[in-house]
Every structure is written in structure tokens, then in C-alpha cells.
Design a protein around this motif. Structure first.
Motif, short mmCIF file in Angstrom:
data_model
loop_
_atom_site.label_atom_id
_atom_site.label_comp_id
_atom_site.label_asym_id
_atom_site.label_seq_id
_atom_site.Cartn_x
_atom_site.Cartn_y
_atom_site.Cartn_z
N GLY A 126 87.37 -72.07 -90.43
CA GLY A 126 88.46 -72.82 -91.07
C GLY A 126 89.09 -73.82 -90.13
N LEU A 127 89.33 -73.38 -88.89
CA LEU A 127 89.89 -74.31 -87.91
C LEU A 127 88.92 -75.44 -87.61
N GLY A 128 87.64 -75.12 -87.56
CA GLY A 128 86.65 -76.16 -87.32
C GLY A 128 86.61 -77.19 -88.42
N SER A 129 86.70 -76.73 -89.66
CA SER A 129 86.67 -77.69 -90.77
C SER A 129 87.97 -78.49 -90.84
N MET A 134 90.14 -84.87 -87.28
CA MET A 134 90.86 -85.27 -86.06
C MET A 134 89.89 -85.53 -84.92
N VAL A 135 88.87 -84.69 -84.82
CA VAL A 135 87.87 -84.87 -83.77
C VAL A 135 87.11 -86.17 -83.99
N ASP A 136 86.78 -86.47 -85.23
CA ASP A 136 86.07 -87.72 -85.52
C ASP A 136 86.92 -88.94 -85.19
N SER A 137 88.21 -88.91 -85.54
CA SER A 137 89.07 -90.05 -85.22
C SER A 137 89.29 -90.17 -83.72
N LEU A 142 88.10 -92.97 -78.68
CA LEU A 142 87.57 -92.97 -77.31
C LEU A 142 86.40 -93.93 -77.16
N LEU A 143 85.53 -93.97 -78.17
CA LEU A 143 84.43 -94.94 -78.11
C LEU A 143 84.95 -96.37 -78.12
#
Length: 176
Positions: A126-129, A134-137, A142-143
């Protein structure tokens, strides 16, 4: 002789005679504040806050990465995952039917059946989903920062280093 009334925050005396005898001026509360080290510290604090505000405002304007950089990153990430899966398959095949491997499998199977472990897995997934957007943004930000600020300076040497590492990994940890 003239009298000078002091502001009410000077308690020592309300009205004193004013002499013009070239003596050094009396220390008042306001002059003490202006010459104290606290004044210097307040100035440093204000400058630090202004600097922090400028940095935070400049970071809020994050550049988006180019499509070419995103595709290159995604290809490298997919290759890395393939390498990991291939290494896991090799390790699993090497361990094979050893007695220790069998006992490890039984231990893992017994852990999967426990409700505490199942609950932890549900919370983790659940935390991963929830964290995935947020990880993608953050990754895109960063990129974008890398492409705007670092790539012009270190992009070519980093690409050459990655190519040399790929040659080593293809020999020892191939993707397929």
C-alpha cells in the motif's frame, strides 16, 4: 540649563540636565541595541533567511527533462532490472537442490503463512502504491535538474563511464 525628557523605557532617570561639554554621549537602550553583537546576529539571520528564500524560490522552478533523457533513463533501468533477474536466476539454479536451500524455502513458506507477515506485506505494498506518484515526480525533477545544470558539464564523461561499466557487466552479469 535645559532639560531633556528621556523616553519612558529609560528608567534610571526621567529628566536630566543637558550639558554641552563635549563629553561622550550617554548610553541609551537604543544605542546599546544598535551596537551590540545581537544586532550583528540579527542582520546575519535576516541575510540567511533571504538567501534561503531565494534558493527555495529558484528550486520551485524545476526544469522538465527532455524525452530523450527520459527514454535513456528508462532503458538503463529496464536493463538493470533484467541483470538483477538474470543474476537471481543464476543464483537460484546454482543453489538448486541443496539441503540448506530446501530448509530456506520451507522457512520462507512458513513465514508467508503468518498473519503478521501478511499484514506487513499489505502495508508495504500500500505504501509503495501511494508513494509511486511522488517517486515519479521526484525522479522527473531530478532528471530535469541533472539535464539543466549537470549534463552540460559532466554528461559526456558520465556517458563514457556508463559505457565502460556496461562492457564489464555484459561479461560478468549479462542482461539476457
Amino acid at each position: 540649563m535645559t532639560f531633556v525628557c528621556s523616553p519612558p523605557y529609560i528608567i534610571s532617570s526621567r529628566c536630566e540636565p543637558c550639558f554641552t561639554d563635549n563629553s561622550p554621549p550617554e548610553k541609551t537602550v537604543t544605542s546599546w541595541i544598535c551596537t551590540s553583537s545581537k544586532h550583528k546576529m540579527n542582520t546575519k539571520l535576516i541575510l540567511a533567511l533571504v538567501f534561503a528564500l531565494q534558493v527555495s524560490l529558484s528550486l520551485s522552478e524545476v526544469h522538465q527533462p527532455s524525452q530523450e533523457l527520459v527514454e535513456k533513463y528508462e532503458a538503463m533501468k529496464a536493463t538493470f532490472y533484467k541483470r538483477l533477474l538474470n543474476a537471481y536466476g543464476r543464483l537460484h539454479g546454482a543453489v538448486g537442490n541443496a539441503d540448506q536451500a530446501q530448509s530456506a524455502r520451507e522457512l520462507i513458506e512458513s513465514l508467508k503463512e503468518k498473519p503478521e507477515v501478511q499484514a506487513a506485506v499489505k502495508v508495504g505494498s500500500g505504501l509503495g502504491s501511494e508513494a509511486a506518484p511522488m517517486v515519479d515526480s521526484a525522479r522527473a525533477s531530478l532528471l530535469g535538474l541533472y539535464e539543466h545544470y549537470l549534463r552540460p558539464h559532466v554528461g559526456e564523461s558520465l556517458s563514457n563511464a556508463i559505457d565502460h561499466i556496461k562492457v564489464f557487466l555484459d561479461q560478468h552479469l549479462p542482461a539476457e
